[in-house]
Design an enzyme around this catalytic site. Structure first.
Site, PDB file in Angstrom:
ATOM      1  N   ASP A  15      56.080  33.104  31.380  1.00 31.11           N
ATOM      2  CA  ASP A  15      55.427  31.904  31.495  1.00 31.11           C
ATOM      3  C   ASP A  15      54.277  32.157  32.296  1.00 31.11           C
ATOM      4  O   ASP A  15      53.721  31.473  33.065  1.00 31.11           O
ATOM      5  CB  ASP A  15      56.226  30.603  32.300  1.00 31.11           C
ATOM      6  CG  ASP A  15      57.132  30.464  31.304  1.00 31.11           C
ATOM      7  OD1 ASP A  15      57.504  30.186  29.990  1.00 31.11           O
ATOM      8  OD2 ASP A  15      58.574  29.750  32.681  1.00 31.11           O
TER       9      ASP A  15
ATOM     10  N   GLU B   5      55.342  21.223  25.682  1.00 30.06           N
ATOM     11  CA  GLU B   5      55.332  22.468  26.981  1.00 30.06           C
ATOM     12  C   GLU B   5      54.356  22.953  27.104  1.00 30.06           C
ATOM     13  O   GLU B   5      53.260  22.925  26.226  1.00 30.06           O
ATOM     14  CB  GLU B   5      56.666  22.617  26.526  1.00 30.06           C
ATOM     15  CG  GLU B   5      56.909  23.892  25.894  1.00 30.06           C
ATOM     16  CD  GLU B   5      58.167  24.370  26.037  1.00 30.06           C
ATOM     17  OE1 GLU B   5      58.447  24.485  27.601  1.00 30.06           O
ATOM     18  OE2 GLU B   5      58.138  25.145  25.502  1.00 30.06           O
TER      19      GLU B   5
END
Length: 501
Positions: free
Chosen positions: A15, A188
């Site tokens: 991420d 997301e």
């Protein structure tokens, strides 16, 4: 275009978010239940990256002391404005959506303020928050609206946004729906950018597994409405045989010689690319702006060659930045001052099966690795292990008259033992890539051994596929470390050698 290394940052570093400040680049990544949390990496050339600090140096800053596995520090965004660095993140099942600030990205960072909803009663309910400002200085928090609390927990409302007062850390409005992609699952990782007269919203969708990808929409305003681009998804490895899969969850930055996306991916092995031993890593790929839209190149494998060497004789009074602990700091489970030149671990009744083991570890960052640790076990039992989570771990331990190699796989356990009456022992944990031809291959093999009276003896060779992201679903990666389960043990040295060859 410069050919950058890929992985850009190897091992358990998912991420990624990136920011440029002058000629300096900074990357932050997720850490889930590990502490210290949210590492900050620095580079000036986008090739050599150095870990310079962590945003959260205690479990309390994040609220991960008792967080469940796969919870914790999810998907930071790092930004810079008016001399201040900002990190915004959701600590899932922890403190909620948090905002940290610092004038020096190496730290110290603020304690972390909760981003409250418009009523001021709870954290904004969502994950993967982005932080952006318009020309008037209004702060926008854009996030993936996965409900983490209450009776609707688990529901997903797509990509939402709120304007926020960063002085009071309170939303100035009720959440607004923006744009939730092309219809693939789990929109997301939103990020907002102003470029060429438009505002661009880049998101991930398709899930963080093999269907992962990135899509883009644009608007005249950061608040929308957004219109999807003509070429979505703009990057994905789905249904390909590319060596880097699951590519998505990216952030954009203007690099040294052109725009770039940093994003996560995995390196699966076996004939069917089934198992990713190192979990989700940070990669980079070139970006172009064409006719008002975004084009992103497929992610190409370009690993760093040669052997990386790390060793620690524990001569310093504080832990280096590479060491991490599970739900607590390394110095909460190990002392570097009690016996100078050694790491002393005091067992507290926990084992690697527990959520808070007496364990101090390093990320496995190479497909081939050899780790050794020298122990004094005259007063206890301890060992060297590789951990994905409390249900999936392999270890070799010594003390109380024996050496034990152990594999714990989702509640199934196997042990290999031999007598040992000594006080000092060197334990080995080697990771060797699988070279099985054709069907039936795996990710790698983990070899567990010990050197006794000058002779190395291997007690077990264990299939590594059970410590892969596809098997455990823990979102993290392998962490190799030393631990204690009984009495007191002292570790005199830990050495790690890794390579991609």
């Amino acid at each position: 275009m410069t050919e950058y290394y890929n992985p850009l940052i190897s091992g358990f570093h998912p991420d990624p978010s990136v920011v440029r400040v002058g000629d300096d680049y900074y990357i932050a990544t997720s850490t889930f239940e590990y502490v210290p949390g949210i590492p900050i990496f620095h580079s000036r050339d986008f090739e050599t990256w150095t870990r310079i600090g962590h945003v959260a140096t205690t479990a309390e800053q994040l609220g991960v002391s008792d967080v469940q596995t796969a919870g914790g520090a999810w998907a930071p965004t790092i930004r810079h404005r008016d001399g201040v660095f900002h990190v915004i993140i959701t600590v899932a099942m922890g403190r909620g959506m948090l905002h940290f600030t610092a004038t020096d990205p190496a730290g110290p960072w603020s304690a972390g303020d909760v981003i409250l909803n418009a009523a001021g009663t709870a954290s904004v309910d969502g994950i993967d928050p982005d932080l952006a400002w318009d020309d008037e200085g209004t702060a926008y928090v854009t996030y993936s609206a996965l409900v983490l609390t209450g009776e609707d927990v688990g529901q997903h409302r797509g990509i939402e946004q709120v304007r926020v007062d960063l002085d009071t850390h309170r939303a100035l409005e009720e959440p607004r729906s923006l744009w939730s992609g092309t219809g693939l699952k789990f929109p997301e990782a939103p990020h907002l950018y102003e470029h060429g007269g438009y505002w661009y919203l880049v998101i991930a969708e398709g899930g963080t597994e093999r269907g992962h990808g990135m899509s883009v929409a644009r608007s005249d305003s950061p608040a929308g409405p957004f219109v999807g681009g003509p070429g979505n998804p703009v990057v994905s490895a789905r249904s390909t045989s590319r060596p880097i899969q699951n590519t998505g969850h990216g952030d954009l930055v203007e690099g040294p010689d052109g725009w770039l996306a940093v994003l996560l991916g995995v390196r699966p092995t076996s004939m069917t690319q089934a198992f990713s031993a190192l979990g989700r890593e940070t990669f980079v790929t070139p970006v172009r702006w064409v006719d008002g839209w975004l084009e992103i190149d497929p992610v190409e494998l370009n690993p760093r060659r040669g052997t990386a060497v790390f060793s620690d004789d524990f001569d310093e009074p504080e832990f280096g930045l590479d060491w991490i602990g599970v739900r607590r700091r390394p110095d909460e489970t190990g002392s570097l001052t009690e016996r100078p030149g050694s790491l002393v671990l005091h067992a507290d009744g926990s084992t690697l099966d527990d959520s808070r083991p007496v364990f101090v570890g390093l990320r496995q960052e190479h497909l081939r690795a050899a780790v050794t640790a020298t122990f004094d076990v005259s007063a206890g039992v301890g060992g060297l292990g590789v951990r994905y989570d409390e249900r999936f771990h392999y270890e070799i331990e010594a003390g109380r008259g024996r050496i034990v190699a152990r594999a714990s796989v989702g509640g199934i356990r196997q042990e290999w033992t031999r007598p040992f009456s000594g006080a000092s022992v060197t334990l080995h944990l080697d990771v060797r890539p699988d070279e099985t031809p054709g069907i039936g291959g795996t990710s790698d093999t983990v070899v567990l051994g010990a050197t006794i009276d000058g002779e190395r003896i291997d007690l077990a060779e264990v299939d590594g596929r059970f410590l892969s992201s596809e098997t455990t679903e823990s979102f993290v990666g392998r962490v190799i470390g030393v631990y204690a389960v009984d009495g007191t043990v002292a570790v005199d040295r830990v050495a790690y050698e890794g390579s991609e060859d």
